[in-house]
Design a protein around this motif. Structure first.
Motif, PDB file in Angstrom:
ATOM      1  N   VAL A   1       0.864  -1.184   0.000  1.00  0.00           N
ATOM      2  CA  VAL A   1       0.000   0.000   0.000  1.00  0.00           C
ATOM      3  C   VAL A   1       0.899   1.231   0.000  1.00  0.00           C
ATOM      4  O   VAL A   1       1.700   1.425   0.927  1.00  0.00           O
ATOM      5  CB  VAL A   1      -0.936   0.022   1.217  1.00  0.00           C
ATOM      6  CG1 VAL A   1      -1.697   1.342   1.268  1.00  0.00           C
ATOM      7  CG2 VAL A   1      -1.905  -1.148   1.164  1.00  0.00           C
ATOM      8  N   CYS A   2       0.778   2.054  -1.052  1.00  0.00           N
ATOM      9  CA  CYS A   2       1.501   3.321  -1.128  1.00  0.00           C
ATOM     10  C   CYS A   2       0.527   4.442  -0.788  1.00  0.00           C
ATOM     11  O   CYS A   2      -0.511   4.580  -1.450  1.00  0.00           O
ATOM     12  CB  CYS A   2       2.070   3.544  -2.519  1.00  0.00           C
ATOM     13  SG  CYS A   2       3.371   2.414  -3.014  1.00  0.00           S
ATOM     14  N   VAL A   3       0.850   5.225   0.209  1.00  0.00           N
ATOM     15  CA  VAL A   3       0.002   6.348   0.609  1.00  0.00           C
ATOM     16  C   VAL A   3       0.641   7.617   0.053  1.00  0.00           C
ATOM     17  O   VAL A   3       1.722   8.027   0.493  1.00  0.00           O
ATOM     18  CB  VAL A   3      -0.146   6.415   2.138  1.00  0.00           C
ATOM     19  CG1 VAL A   3      -1.029   7.599   2.527  1.00  0.00           C
ATOM     20  CG2 VAL A   3      -0.731   5.115   2.673  1.00  0.00           C
ATOM     21  N   GLY A   4      -0.015   8.223  -0.922  1.00  0.00           N
ATOM     22  CA  GLY A   4       0.522   9.405  -1.591  1.00  0.00           C
ATOM     23  C   GLY A   4       0.715   9.136  -3.070  1.00  0.00           C
ATOM     24  O   GLY A   4       1.487   8.248  -3.443  1.00  0.00           O
ATOM     25  N   GLY A   5       0.001   9.905  -3.902  1.00  0.00           N
ATOM     26  CA  GLY A   5       0.073   9.710  -5.338  1.00  0.00           C
ATOM     27  C   GLY A   5       0.943  10.711  -6.046  1.00  0.00           C
ATOM     28  O   GLY A   5       0.637  11.146  -7.169  1.00  0.00           O
ATOM     29  N   GLY A   6       2.068  11.092  -5.419  1.00  0.00           N
ATOM     30  CA  GLY A   6       3.047  11.950  -6.066  1.00  0.00           C
ATOM     31  C   GLY A   6       4.038  11.119  -6.856  1.00  0.00           C
ATOM     32  O   GLY A   6       3.877   9.903  -7.009  1.00  0.00           O
ATOM     33  N   PRO A   7       5.106  11.745  -7.370  1.00  0.00           N
ATOM     34  CA  PRO A   7       6.081  11.003  -8.166  1.00  0.00           C
ATOM     35  C   PRO A   7       6.687   9.807  -7.435  1.00  0.00           C
ATOM     36  O   PRO A   7       6.894   8.744  -8.043  1.00  0.00           O
ATOM     37  CB  PRO A   7       7.145  12.058  -8.484  1.00  0.00           C
ATOM     38  CG  PRO A   7       6.399  13.345  -8.472  1.00  0.00           C
ATOM     39  CD  PRO A   7       5.384  13.200  -7.370  1.00  0.00           C
ATOM     40  N   ALA A   8       6.974   9.944  -6.132  1.00  0.00           N
ATOM     41  CA  ALA A   8       7.617   8.851  -5.403  1.00  0.00           C
ATOM     42  C   ALA A   8       6.694   7.637  -5.311  1.00  0.00           C
ATOM     43  O   ALA A   8       7.078   6.512  -5.657  1.00  0.00           O
ATOM     44  CB  ALA A   8       8.025   9.313  -4.002  1.00  0.00           C
TER      45      ALA A   8
ATOM     46  N   VAL B   1      12.090  10.194  -7.202  1.00  0.00           N
ATOM     47  CA  VAL B   1      12.115   9.067  -8.133  1.00  0.00           C
ATOM     48  C   VAL B   1      13.289   8.137  -7.828  1.00  0.00           C
ATOM     49  O   VAL B   1      13.159   6.910  -7.885  1.00  0.00           O
ATOM     50  CB  VAL B   1      12.177   9.578  -9.586  1.00  0.00           C
ATOM     51  CG1 VAL B   1      12.411   8.431 -10.561  1.00  0.00           C
ATOM     52  CG2 VAL B   1      10.884  10.310  -9.939  1.00  0.00           C
ATOM     53  N   GLU B   2      14.431   8.718  -7.471  1.00  0.00           N
ATOM     54  CA  GLU B   2      15.581   7.872  -7.125  1.00  0.00           C
ATOM     55  C   GLU B   2      15.317   7.068  -5.862  1.00  0.00           C
ATOM     56  O   GLU B   2      15.784   5.938  -5.733  1.00  0.00           O
ATOM     57  CB  GLU B   2      16.827   8.741  -6.978  1.00  0.00           C
ATOM     58  CG  GLU B   2      17.341   9.269  -8.312  1.00  0.00           C
ATOM     59  CD  GLU B   2      18.537  10.179  -8.163  1.00  0.00           C
ATOM     60  OE1 GLU B   2      18.768  10.687  -7.034  1.00  0.00           O
ATOM     61  OE2 GLU B   2      19.247  10.383  -9.158  1.00  0.00           O
ATOM     62  N   ASP B   3      14.572   7.632  -4.901  1.00  0.00           N
ATOM     63  CA  ASP B   3      14.141   6.848  -3.735  1.00  0.00           C
ATOM     64  C   ASP B   3      13.356   5.625  -4.185  1.00  0.00           C
ATOM     65  O   ASP B   3      13.573   4.508  -3.703  1.00  0.00           O
ATOM     66  CB  ASP B   3      13.244   7.696  -2.826  1.00  0.00           C
ATOM     67  CG  ASP B   3      14.016   8.616  -1.897  1.00  0.00           C
ATOM     68  OD1 ASP B   3      15.248   8.634  -1.967  1.00  0.00           O
ATOM     69  OD2 ASP B   3      13.362   9.317  -1.105  1.00  0.00           O
ATOM     70  N   ALA B   4      12.404   5.851  -5.104  1.00  0.00           N
ATOM     71  CA  ALA B   4      11.569   4.753  -5.587  1.00  0.00           C
ATOM     72  C   ALA B   4      12.396   3.694  -6.296  1.00  0.00           C
ATOM     73  O   ALA B   4      12.200   2.486  -6.092  1.00  0.00           O
ATOM     74  CB  ALA B   4      10.480   5.295  -6.512  1.00  0.00           C
ATOM     75  N   LEU B   5      13.338   4.126  -7.132  1.00  0.00           N
ATOM     76  CA  LEU B   5      14.204   3.177  -7.831  1.00  0.00           C
ATOM     77  C   LEU B   5      14.999   2.339  -6.836  1.00  0.00           C
ATOM     78  O   LEU B   5      15.145   1.111  -6.991  1.00  0.00           O
ATOM     79  CB  LEU B   5      15.158   3.921  -8.765  1.00  0.00           C
ATOM     80  CG  LEU B   5      14.532   4.624  -9.975  1.00  0.00           C
ATOM     81  CD1 LEU B   5      15.564   5.523 -10.655  1.00  0.00           C
ATOM     82  CD2 LEU B   5      13.998   3.604 -10.974  1.00  0.00           C
ATOM     83  N   CYS B   6      15.516   2.998  -5.808  1.00  0.00           N
ATOM     84  CA  CYS B   6      16.326   2.301  -4.813  1.00  0.00           C
ATOM     85  C   CYS B   6      15.495   1.323  -3.995  1.00  0.00           C
ATOM     86  O   CYS B   6      15.915   0.177  -3.768  1.00  0.00           O
ATOM     87  CB  CYS B   6      17.021   3.314  -3.911  1.00  0.00           C
ATOM     88  SG  CYS B   6      18.127   2.577  -2.687  1.00  0.00           S
ATOM     89  N   LEU B   7      14.314   1.739  -3.542  1.00  0.00           N
ATOM     90  CA  LEU B   7      13.483   0.862  -2.732  1.00  0.00           C
ATOM     91  C   LEU B   7      13.014  -0.340  -3.547  1.00  0.00           C
ATOM     92  O   LEU B   7      13.020  -1.478  -3.052  1.00  0.00           O
ATOM     93  CB  LEU B   7      12.290   1.628  -2.174  1.00  0.00           C
ATOM     94  CG  LEU B   7      11.323   0.830  -1.292  1.00  0.00           C
ATOM     95  CD1 LEU B   7      12.051   0.109  -0.164  1.00  0.00           C
ATOM     96  CD2 LEU B   7      10.227   1.740  -0.734  1.00  0.00           C
ATOM     97  N   ALA B   8      12.623  -0.111  -4.797  1.00  0.00           N
ATOM     98  CA  ALA B   8      12.215  -1.231  -5.647  1.00  0.00           C
ATOM     99  C   ALA B   8      13.367  -2.207  -5.832  1.00  0.00           C
ATOM    100  O   ALA B   8      13.184  -3.432  -5.775  1.00  0.00           O
ATOM    101  CB  ALA B   8      11.733  -0.712  -6.998  1.00  0.00           C
ATOM    102  N   GLY B   9      14.572  -1.681  -6.031  1.00  0.00           N
ATOM    103  CA  GLY B   9      15.738  -2.554  -6.187  1.00  0.00           C
ATOM    104  C   GLY B   9      16.052  -3.337  -4.932  1.00  0.00           C
ATOM    105  O   GLY B   9      16.405  -4.523  -4.994  1.00  0.00           O
TER     106      GLY B   9
END
Length: 398
Positions: free
Chosen positions: A4-11, A282-290
């Motif tokens: 569950v992601c709370v917040g529909g911004g870029p991250a 966006v880099e946070d998202a890339l890192c967490l997904a990785g």
């Protein structure tokens, strides 16, 4: 995994679509408290490096974002009635609403559920992972503020985020002198016949000009007069509720608590003058997904994400601090010839610059650009050595 992601911004949107690309079996939902299409803000900036990194994970999305962006490769500074222009790195601007539309469409296409008008103020039950991507005023983080160790500090200068129908062909700086001190604007195009225009000044200038007590219409009229040359007859536009504020730098002692993790502005903020907010999210998202792909155990994945991103953020956070400080000390640089002032504007991230007389630094930087040994020396020289250099230079010029 149920996420569950709370917040529909870029991250939040970027993480959601990346997780679905990694494993279509993931159950991913994004909750956004505002209605769809009601995003705030004007344009955001990013650089080629972000497109390249995003393209490694989702080339379709990277191509879509680039196709809907405007680009520039020059910076221009207007100081009083003088103008100087420099060639620089390729930069991009895209409307925040356009970016979110692209991210949302890509997420939906991959099977992410998007729930708009859905405010989540406590971690929902039944999720394996809850991502607080709900911004600097994160409700999820606030519920556990003691655990996260949230701290904020306000900058000195007030600023206001505006738009204009003047489409700038370069990243534009405009510095205007008034009877109450300097006031300046940063402007960049982002598409749709509009540009972002951020106006900043010292607290003394704000009160001296009466901008702290003027109504919105009076404020815009005065700012249009002050920046008439660069606006070239175009109006400034304010979103409803736009007001003067001071930037708040936010940090957290930790970014995770069990199955809850912070992402983007909920975890950290950096001063707007380096134009990196969207990139860092966006880099946070890339890192967490990785990290979630590389580690099967959730605690290990979240620890790896936080450890890596904290390390990667150090340079950006340092640059942001020094950039804000440069503008807070504008009188130190503004009387230089415009081309020299603009050169030091480009060097405002340097930890050395505050400790060296500006004219001396300019000469050192020019020499270092021509000689590799001096370039290495400049990188090595830190604030302590800079203070010593400043003391010696001051003594010689007495």
């Amino acid at each position: 995994m149920k996420v569950v992601c709370v917040g529909g911004g870029p991250a939040g949107l970027c993480l959601a679509l990346l997780l679905k690309r990694q494993d279509p079996a993931h159950d991913v939902t994004v909750h956004e408290r505002d209605p769809e299409g009601s995003t705030y803000g004007w344009g955001v900036t990013y650089w080629r490096g972000l497109l390249d990194r995003l393209g490694e994970h989702d080339p379709v999305l990277a191509r879509e974002i680039e196709a809907h962006s405007v680009r520039w490769s020059e910076g221009v500074a207007h100081v009083r009635d003088l103008t100087t222009r420099h060639h620089g790195d390729e930069g991009f601007g895209i409307g925040r609403h356009r970016l979110l539309d692209l991210l949302a469409a890509r997420a939906r296409g991959l099977g992410v559920r998007l729930e708009y008008g859905s405010e989540v103020t406590r971690p929902p039950a039944g999720a394996d992972l809850v991502v607080a991507a709900d911004g600097v005023h994160s409700a999820l983080r606030a519920r556990r503020a003691d655990h996260f160790g949230t701290e904020t500090s306000a900058g000195r200068n007030p600023f206001i985020w505006l738009g204009t129908t003047r489409v700038f062909d370069a990243f534009t700086f405009a510095f205007t002198e008034t009877a109450h001190g300097w006031i300046w604007a940063y402007g960049y195009g982002y598409g749709g016949g509009h540009s972002t225009c951020v106006v900043e000044c010292s607290p003394e200038t704000l009160t001296g000009l009466g901008l702290d007590r003027a109504d919105p219409g009076e404020s815009l009229a005065l700012l249009e007069e002050l920046f008439a040359r660069v606006l070239d007859g175009h109006p400034l536009i304010a979103r409803p509720g736009a007001s003067w504020q001071r930037f708040r730098t936010l940090t957290n002692r930790t970014w995770r608590d069990g199955d809850l993790v912070l992402l983007g502005d909920a975890a950290h903020t950096t001063h707007y003058s380096i134009g990196a907010g969207t990139t860092l999210a966006v880099e946070d998202a890339l890192c967490l997904a990785g990290a979630l792909r590389a580690h099967t155990a959730l605690p290990e994945a979240l620890a790896a994400y936080e450890r890596r991103r904290r390390a990667e953020l150090l340079s950006a956070q340092s640059a942001a601090r020094y950039s804000a400080r440069w503008y807070e000390n504008l009188p130190r640089y503004i009387e230089l010839p415009p081309h020299r002032m603009f050169a030091l504007l480009g060097q405002r991230h340097s930890p050395l610059l505050p400790y060296v007389p500006p004219r001396l630094y300019y000469g050192l930087d020019r020499a270092a650009g021509r000689m590799e040994p001096l370039r290495r020396f400049k990188r090595w020289l830190g604030p302590r050595a800079a203070r010593a250099l400043h003391a010696r230079a001051t003594a010689r010029h007495r």
